[in-house]
Design a protein around this motif. Sequence first.
Motif, mmCIF file in Angstrom:
data_model
loop_
_atom_site.group_PDB
_atom_site.id
_atom_site.type_symbol
_atom_site.label_atom_id
_atom_site.label_comp_id
_atom_site.label_asym_id
_atom_site.label_seq_id
_atom_site.Cartn_x
_atom_site.Cartn_y
_atom_site.Cartn_z
ATOM 1 N N VAL A 85 0.804 -1.227 0.000
ATOM 2 C CA VAL A 85 0.000 0.000 0.000
ATOM 3 C C VAL A 85 0.841 1.284 0.000
ATOM 4 O O VAL A 85 0.378 2.334 -0.404
ATOM 5 C CB VAL A 85 -0.987 0.031 1.190
ATOM 6 N N HIS A 86 2.032 1.257 0.473
ATOM 7 C CA HIS A 86 3.033 2.331 0.507
ATOM 8 C C HIS A 86 2.440 3.745 0.384
ATOM 9 O O HIS A 86 1.749 4.220 1.290
ATOM 10 C CB HIS A 86 4.103 2.087 -0.560
ATOM 11 N N THR A 87 2.711 4.465 -0.716
ATOM 12 C CA THR A 87 2.280 5.859 -0.790
ATOM 13 C C THR A 87 0.765 6.010 -0.968
ATOM 14 O O THR A 87 0.227 7.109 -0.780
ATOM 15 C CB THR A 87 3.014 6.630 -1.908
ATOM 16 N N ALA A 88 0.068 4.915 -1.288
ATOM 17 C CA ALA A 88 -1.398 4.959 -1.248
ATOM 18 C C ALA A 88 -1.866 5.106 0.194
ATOM 19 O O ALA A 88 -2.887 5.748 0.470
ATOM 20 C CB ALA A 88 -1.997 3.715 -1.891
ATOM 21 N N PHE A 89 -1.125 4.539 1.140
ATOM 22 C CA PHE A 89 -1.441 4.734 2.558
ATOM 23 C C PHE A 89 -0.933 6.091 3.041
ATOM 24 O O PHE A 89 -1.561 6.726 3.879
ATOM 25 C CB PHE A 89 -0.857 3.610 3.412
ATOM 26 N N ASP A 90 0.207 6.544 2.509
ATOM 27 C CA ASP A 90 0.663 7.904 2.819
ATOM 28 C C ASP A 90 -0.431 8.924 2.494
ATOM 29 O O ASP A 90 -0.615 9.910 3.216
ATOM 30 C CB ASP A 90 1.905 8.265 2.003
ATOM 31 N N ALA A 91 -1.136 8.717 1.376
ATOM 32 C CA ALA A 91 -2.144 9.666 0.909
ATOM 33 C C ALA A 91 -3.493 9.499 1.592
ATOM 34 O O ALA A 91 -4.404 10.308 1.382
ATOM 35 C CB ALA A 91 -2.321 9.524 -0.604
ATOM 36 N N HIS A 92 -3.637 8.478 2.407
ATOM 37 C CA HIS A 92 -4.912 8.203 3.071
ATOM 38 C C HIS A 92 -5.165 9.253 4.163
ATOM 39 O O HIS A 92 -4.225 9.693 4.833
ATOM 40 C CB HIS A 92 -4.884 6.804 3.688
ATOM 41 N N PRO A 93 -6.420 9.672 4.365
ATOM 42 C CA PRO A 93 -6.711 10.682 5.398
ATOM 43 C C PRO A 93 -6.275 10.274 6.797
ATOM 44 O O PRO A 93 -5.981 11.136 7.634
ATOM 45 C CB PRO A 93 -8.233 10.835 5.326
ATOM 46 N N ARG A 94 -6.244 8.976 7.078
ATOM 47 C CA ARG A 94 -5.777 8.495 8.383
ATOM 48 C C ARG A 94 -4.457 7.734 8.227
ATOM 49 O O ARG A 94 -4.165 6.822 8.992
ATOM 50 C CB ARG A 94 -6.857 7.599 9.014
ATOM 51 N N GLY A 95 -3.684 8.151 7.230
ATOM 52 C CA GLY A 95 -2.466 7.441 6.876
ATOM 53 C C GLY A 95 -1.234 7.869 7.653
ATOM 54 O O GLY A 95 -1.311 8.406 8.766
ATOM 55 N N THR A 96 -0.085 7.656 7.046
ATOM 56 C CA THR A 96 1.214 7.773 7.687
ATOM 57 C C THR A 96 1.422 9.098 8.415
ATOM 58 O O THR A 96 1.838 9.126 9.582
ATOM 59 C CB THR A 96 2.323 7.593 6.635
ATOM 60 N N ASN A 97 1.146 10.208 7.744
ATOM 61 C CA ASN A 97 1.418 11.518 8.332
ATOM 62 C C ASN A 97 0.423 11.880 9.431
ATOM 63 O O ASN A 97 0.792 12.506 10.431
ATOM 64 C CB ASN A 97 1.428 12.572 7.234
ATOM 65 N N LYS A 98 -0.825 11.479 9.264
ATOM 66 C CA LYS A 98 -1.834 11.709 10.309
ATOM 67 C C LYS A 98 -1.478 10.919 11.565
ATOM 68 O O LYS A 98 -1.625 11.422 12.698
ATOM 69 C CB LYS A 98 -3.209 11.308 9.795
#
Length: 273
Positions: free
Chosen positions: A98-111
């Motif tokens: 999922v990599h950067t698709a998870f980065d871009a998720h509203p509850r993803g890596t940065n959140k």
Amino acid sequence: MTHTEFHNVLKRTFPLESAMSGDNVGLQVRSASETVESVLTCMEITDAVVDEAIRLGIGAIVTFHPLIYSPLLKLDASERVTRLLARCIRADMSVYCVHTAFDAHPRGTNKLLADRLGLTPESTIVPGAATLDGAHGGMGLFTTCDLEFDDLLQRVASVCGAPVRFCPPAHTRVRRVAIVAGSGMSFFDQVVARADVFITADVKYHAFHAAQNVIGLIDPGHFEMEQFVARGIADELERVLDDCTVHCSTVMTSPVGYYTATSTFDNRFVSVL
């Protein structure tokens, strides 16, 4: 659920089109089984993660970092990627990244990191599409706070759990922080005039020079910023997979240790949950 149903749920939850261009997200290994009953989430696949998956009877591994990234020009069992792929195939386990698709998720890596740092999300650095529940994601995150830089630095060191490299901002009071977990210096020009501090990883030496008296830079380390993703991915899958048991890997996957003249920092003691 069937493999087709499983893959469709993953694609709806972490849309492939939201990933960065060139990132190898999506299905990487398709098992021979027709159904998926149990899933293991992890930051990346190592031999210890495969051991854990076999022990748990896992049908599919959902990994943050891709196992296959660069094109495979040959299959060599002495090489890490080939060896791990072969082990997954022999154990009849699918692999999905999922990599950067998870980065871009509203509850993803940065959140996930912003929440642990006590920073208030404001907007994404690069806006993305809305998810099925209507939340808007995107790459990177602008956050707000009202902290002295030293206090922010202490929070980052405490949450990420490793030696932190930094250069301070021109002013000690911090009110806006940009976050791109992992290698995020490609976003530098997009945040430099819009934040007091930029938190990212893999910052080169000369980039610190460029940031002096322009923007504060904090580099806690690549793994250290992303160490919460396995739990975050598992939480999202538990929302959408009614017919699968979801496990979160407890394996510490980073190969990096830290040594100083006065102490040795062993990354095996960093929490991954």
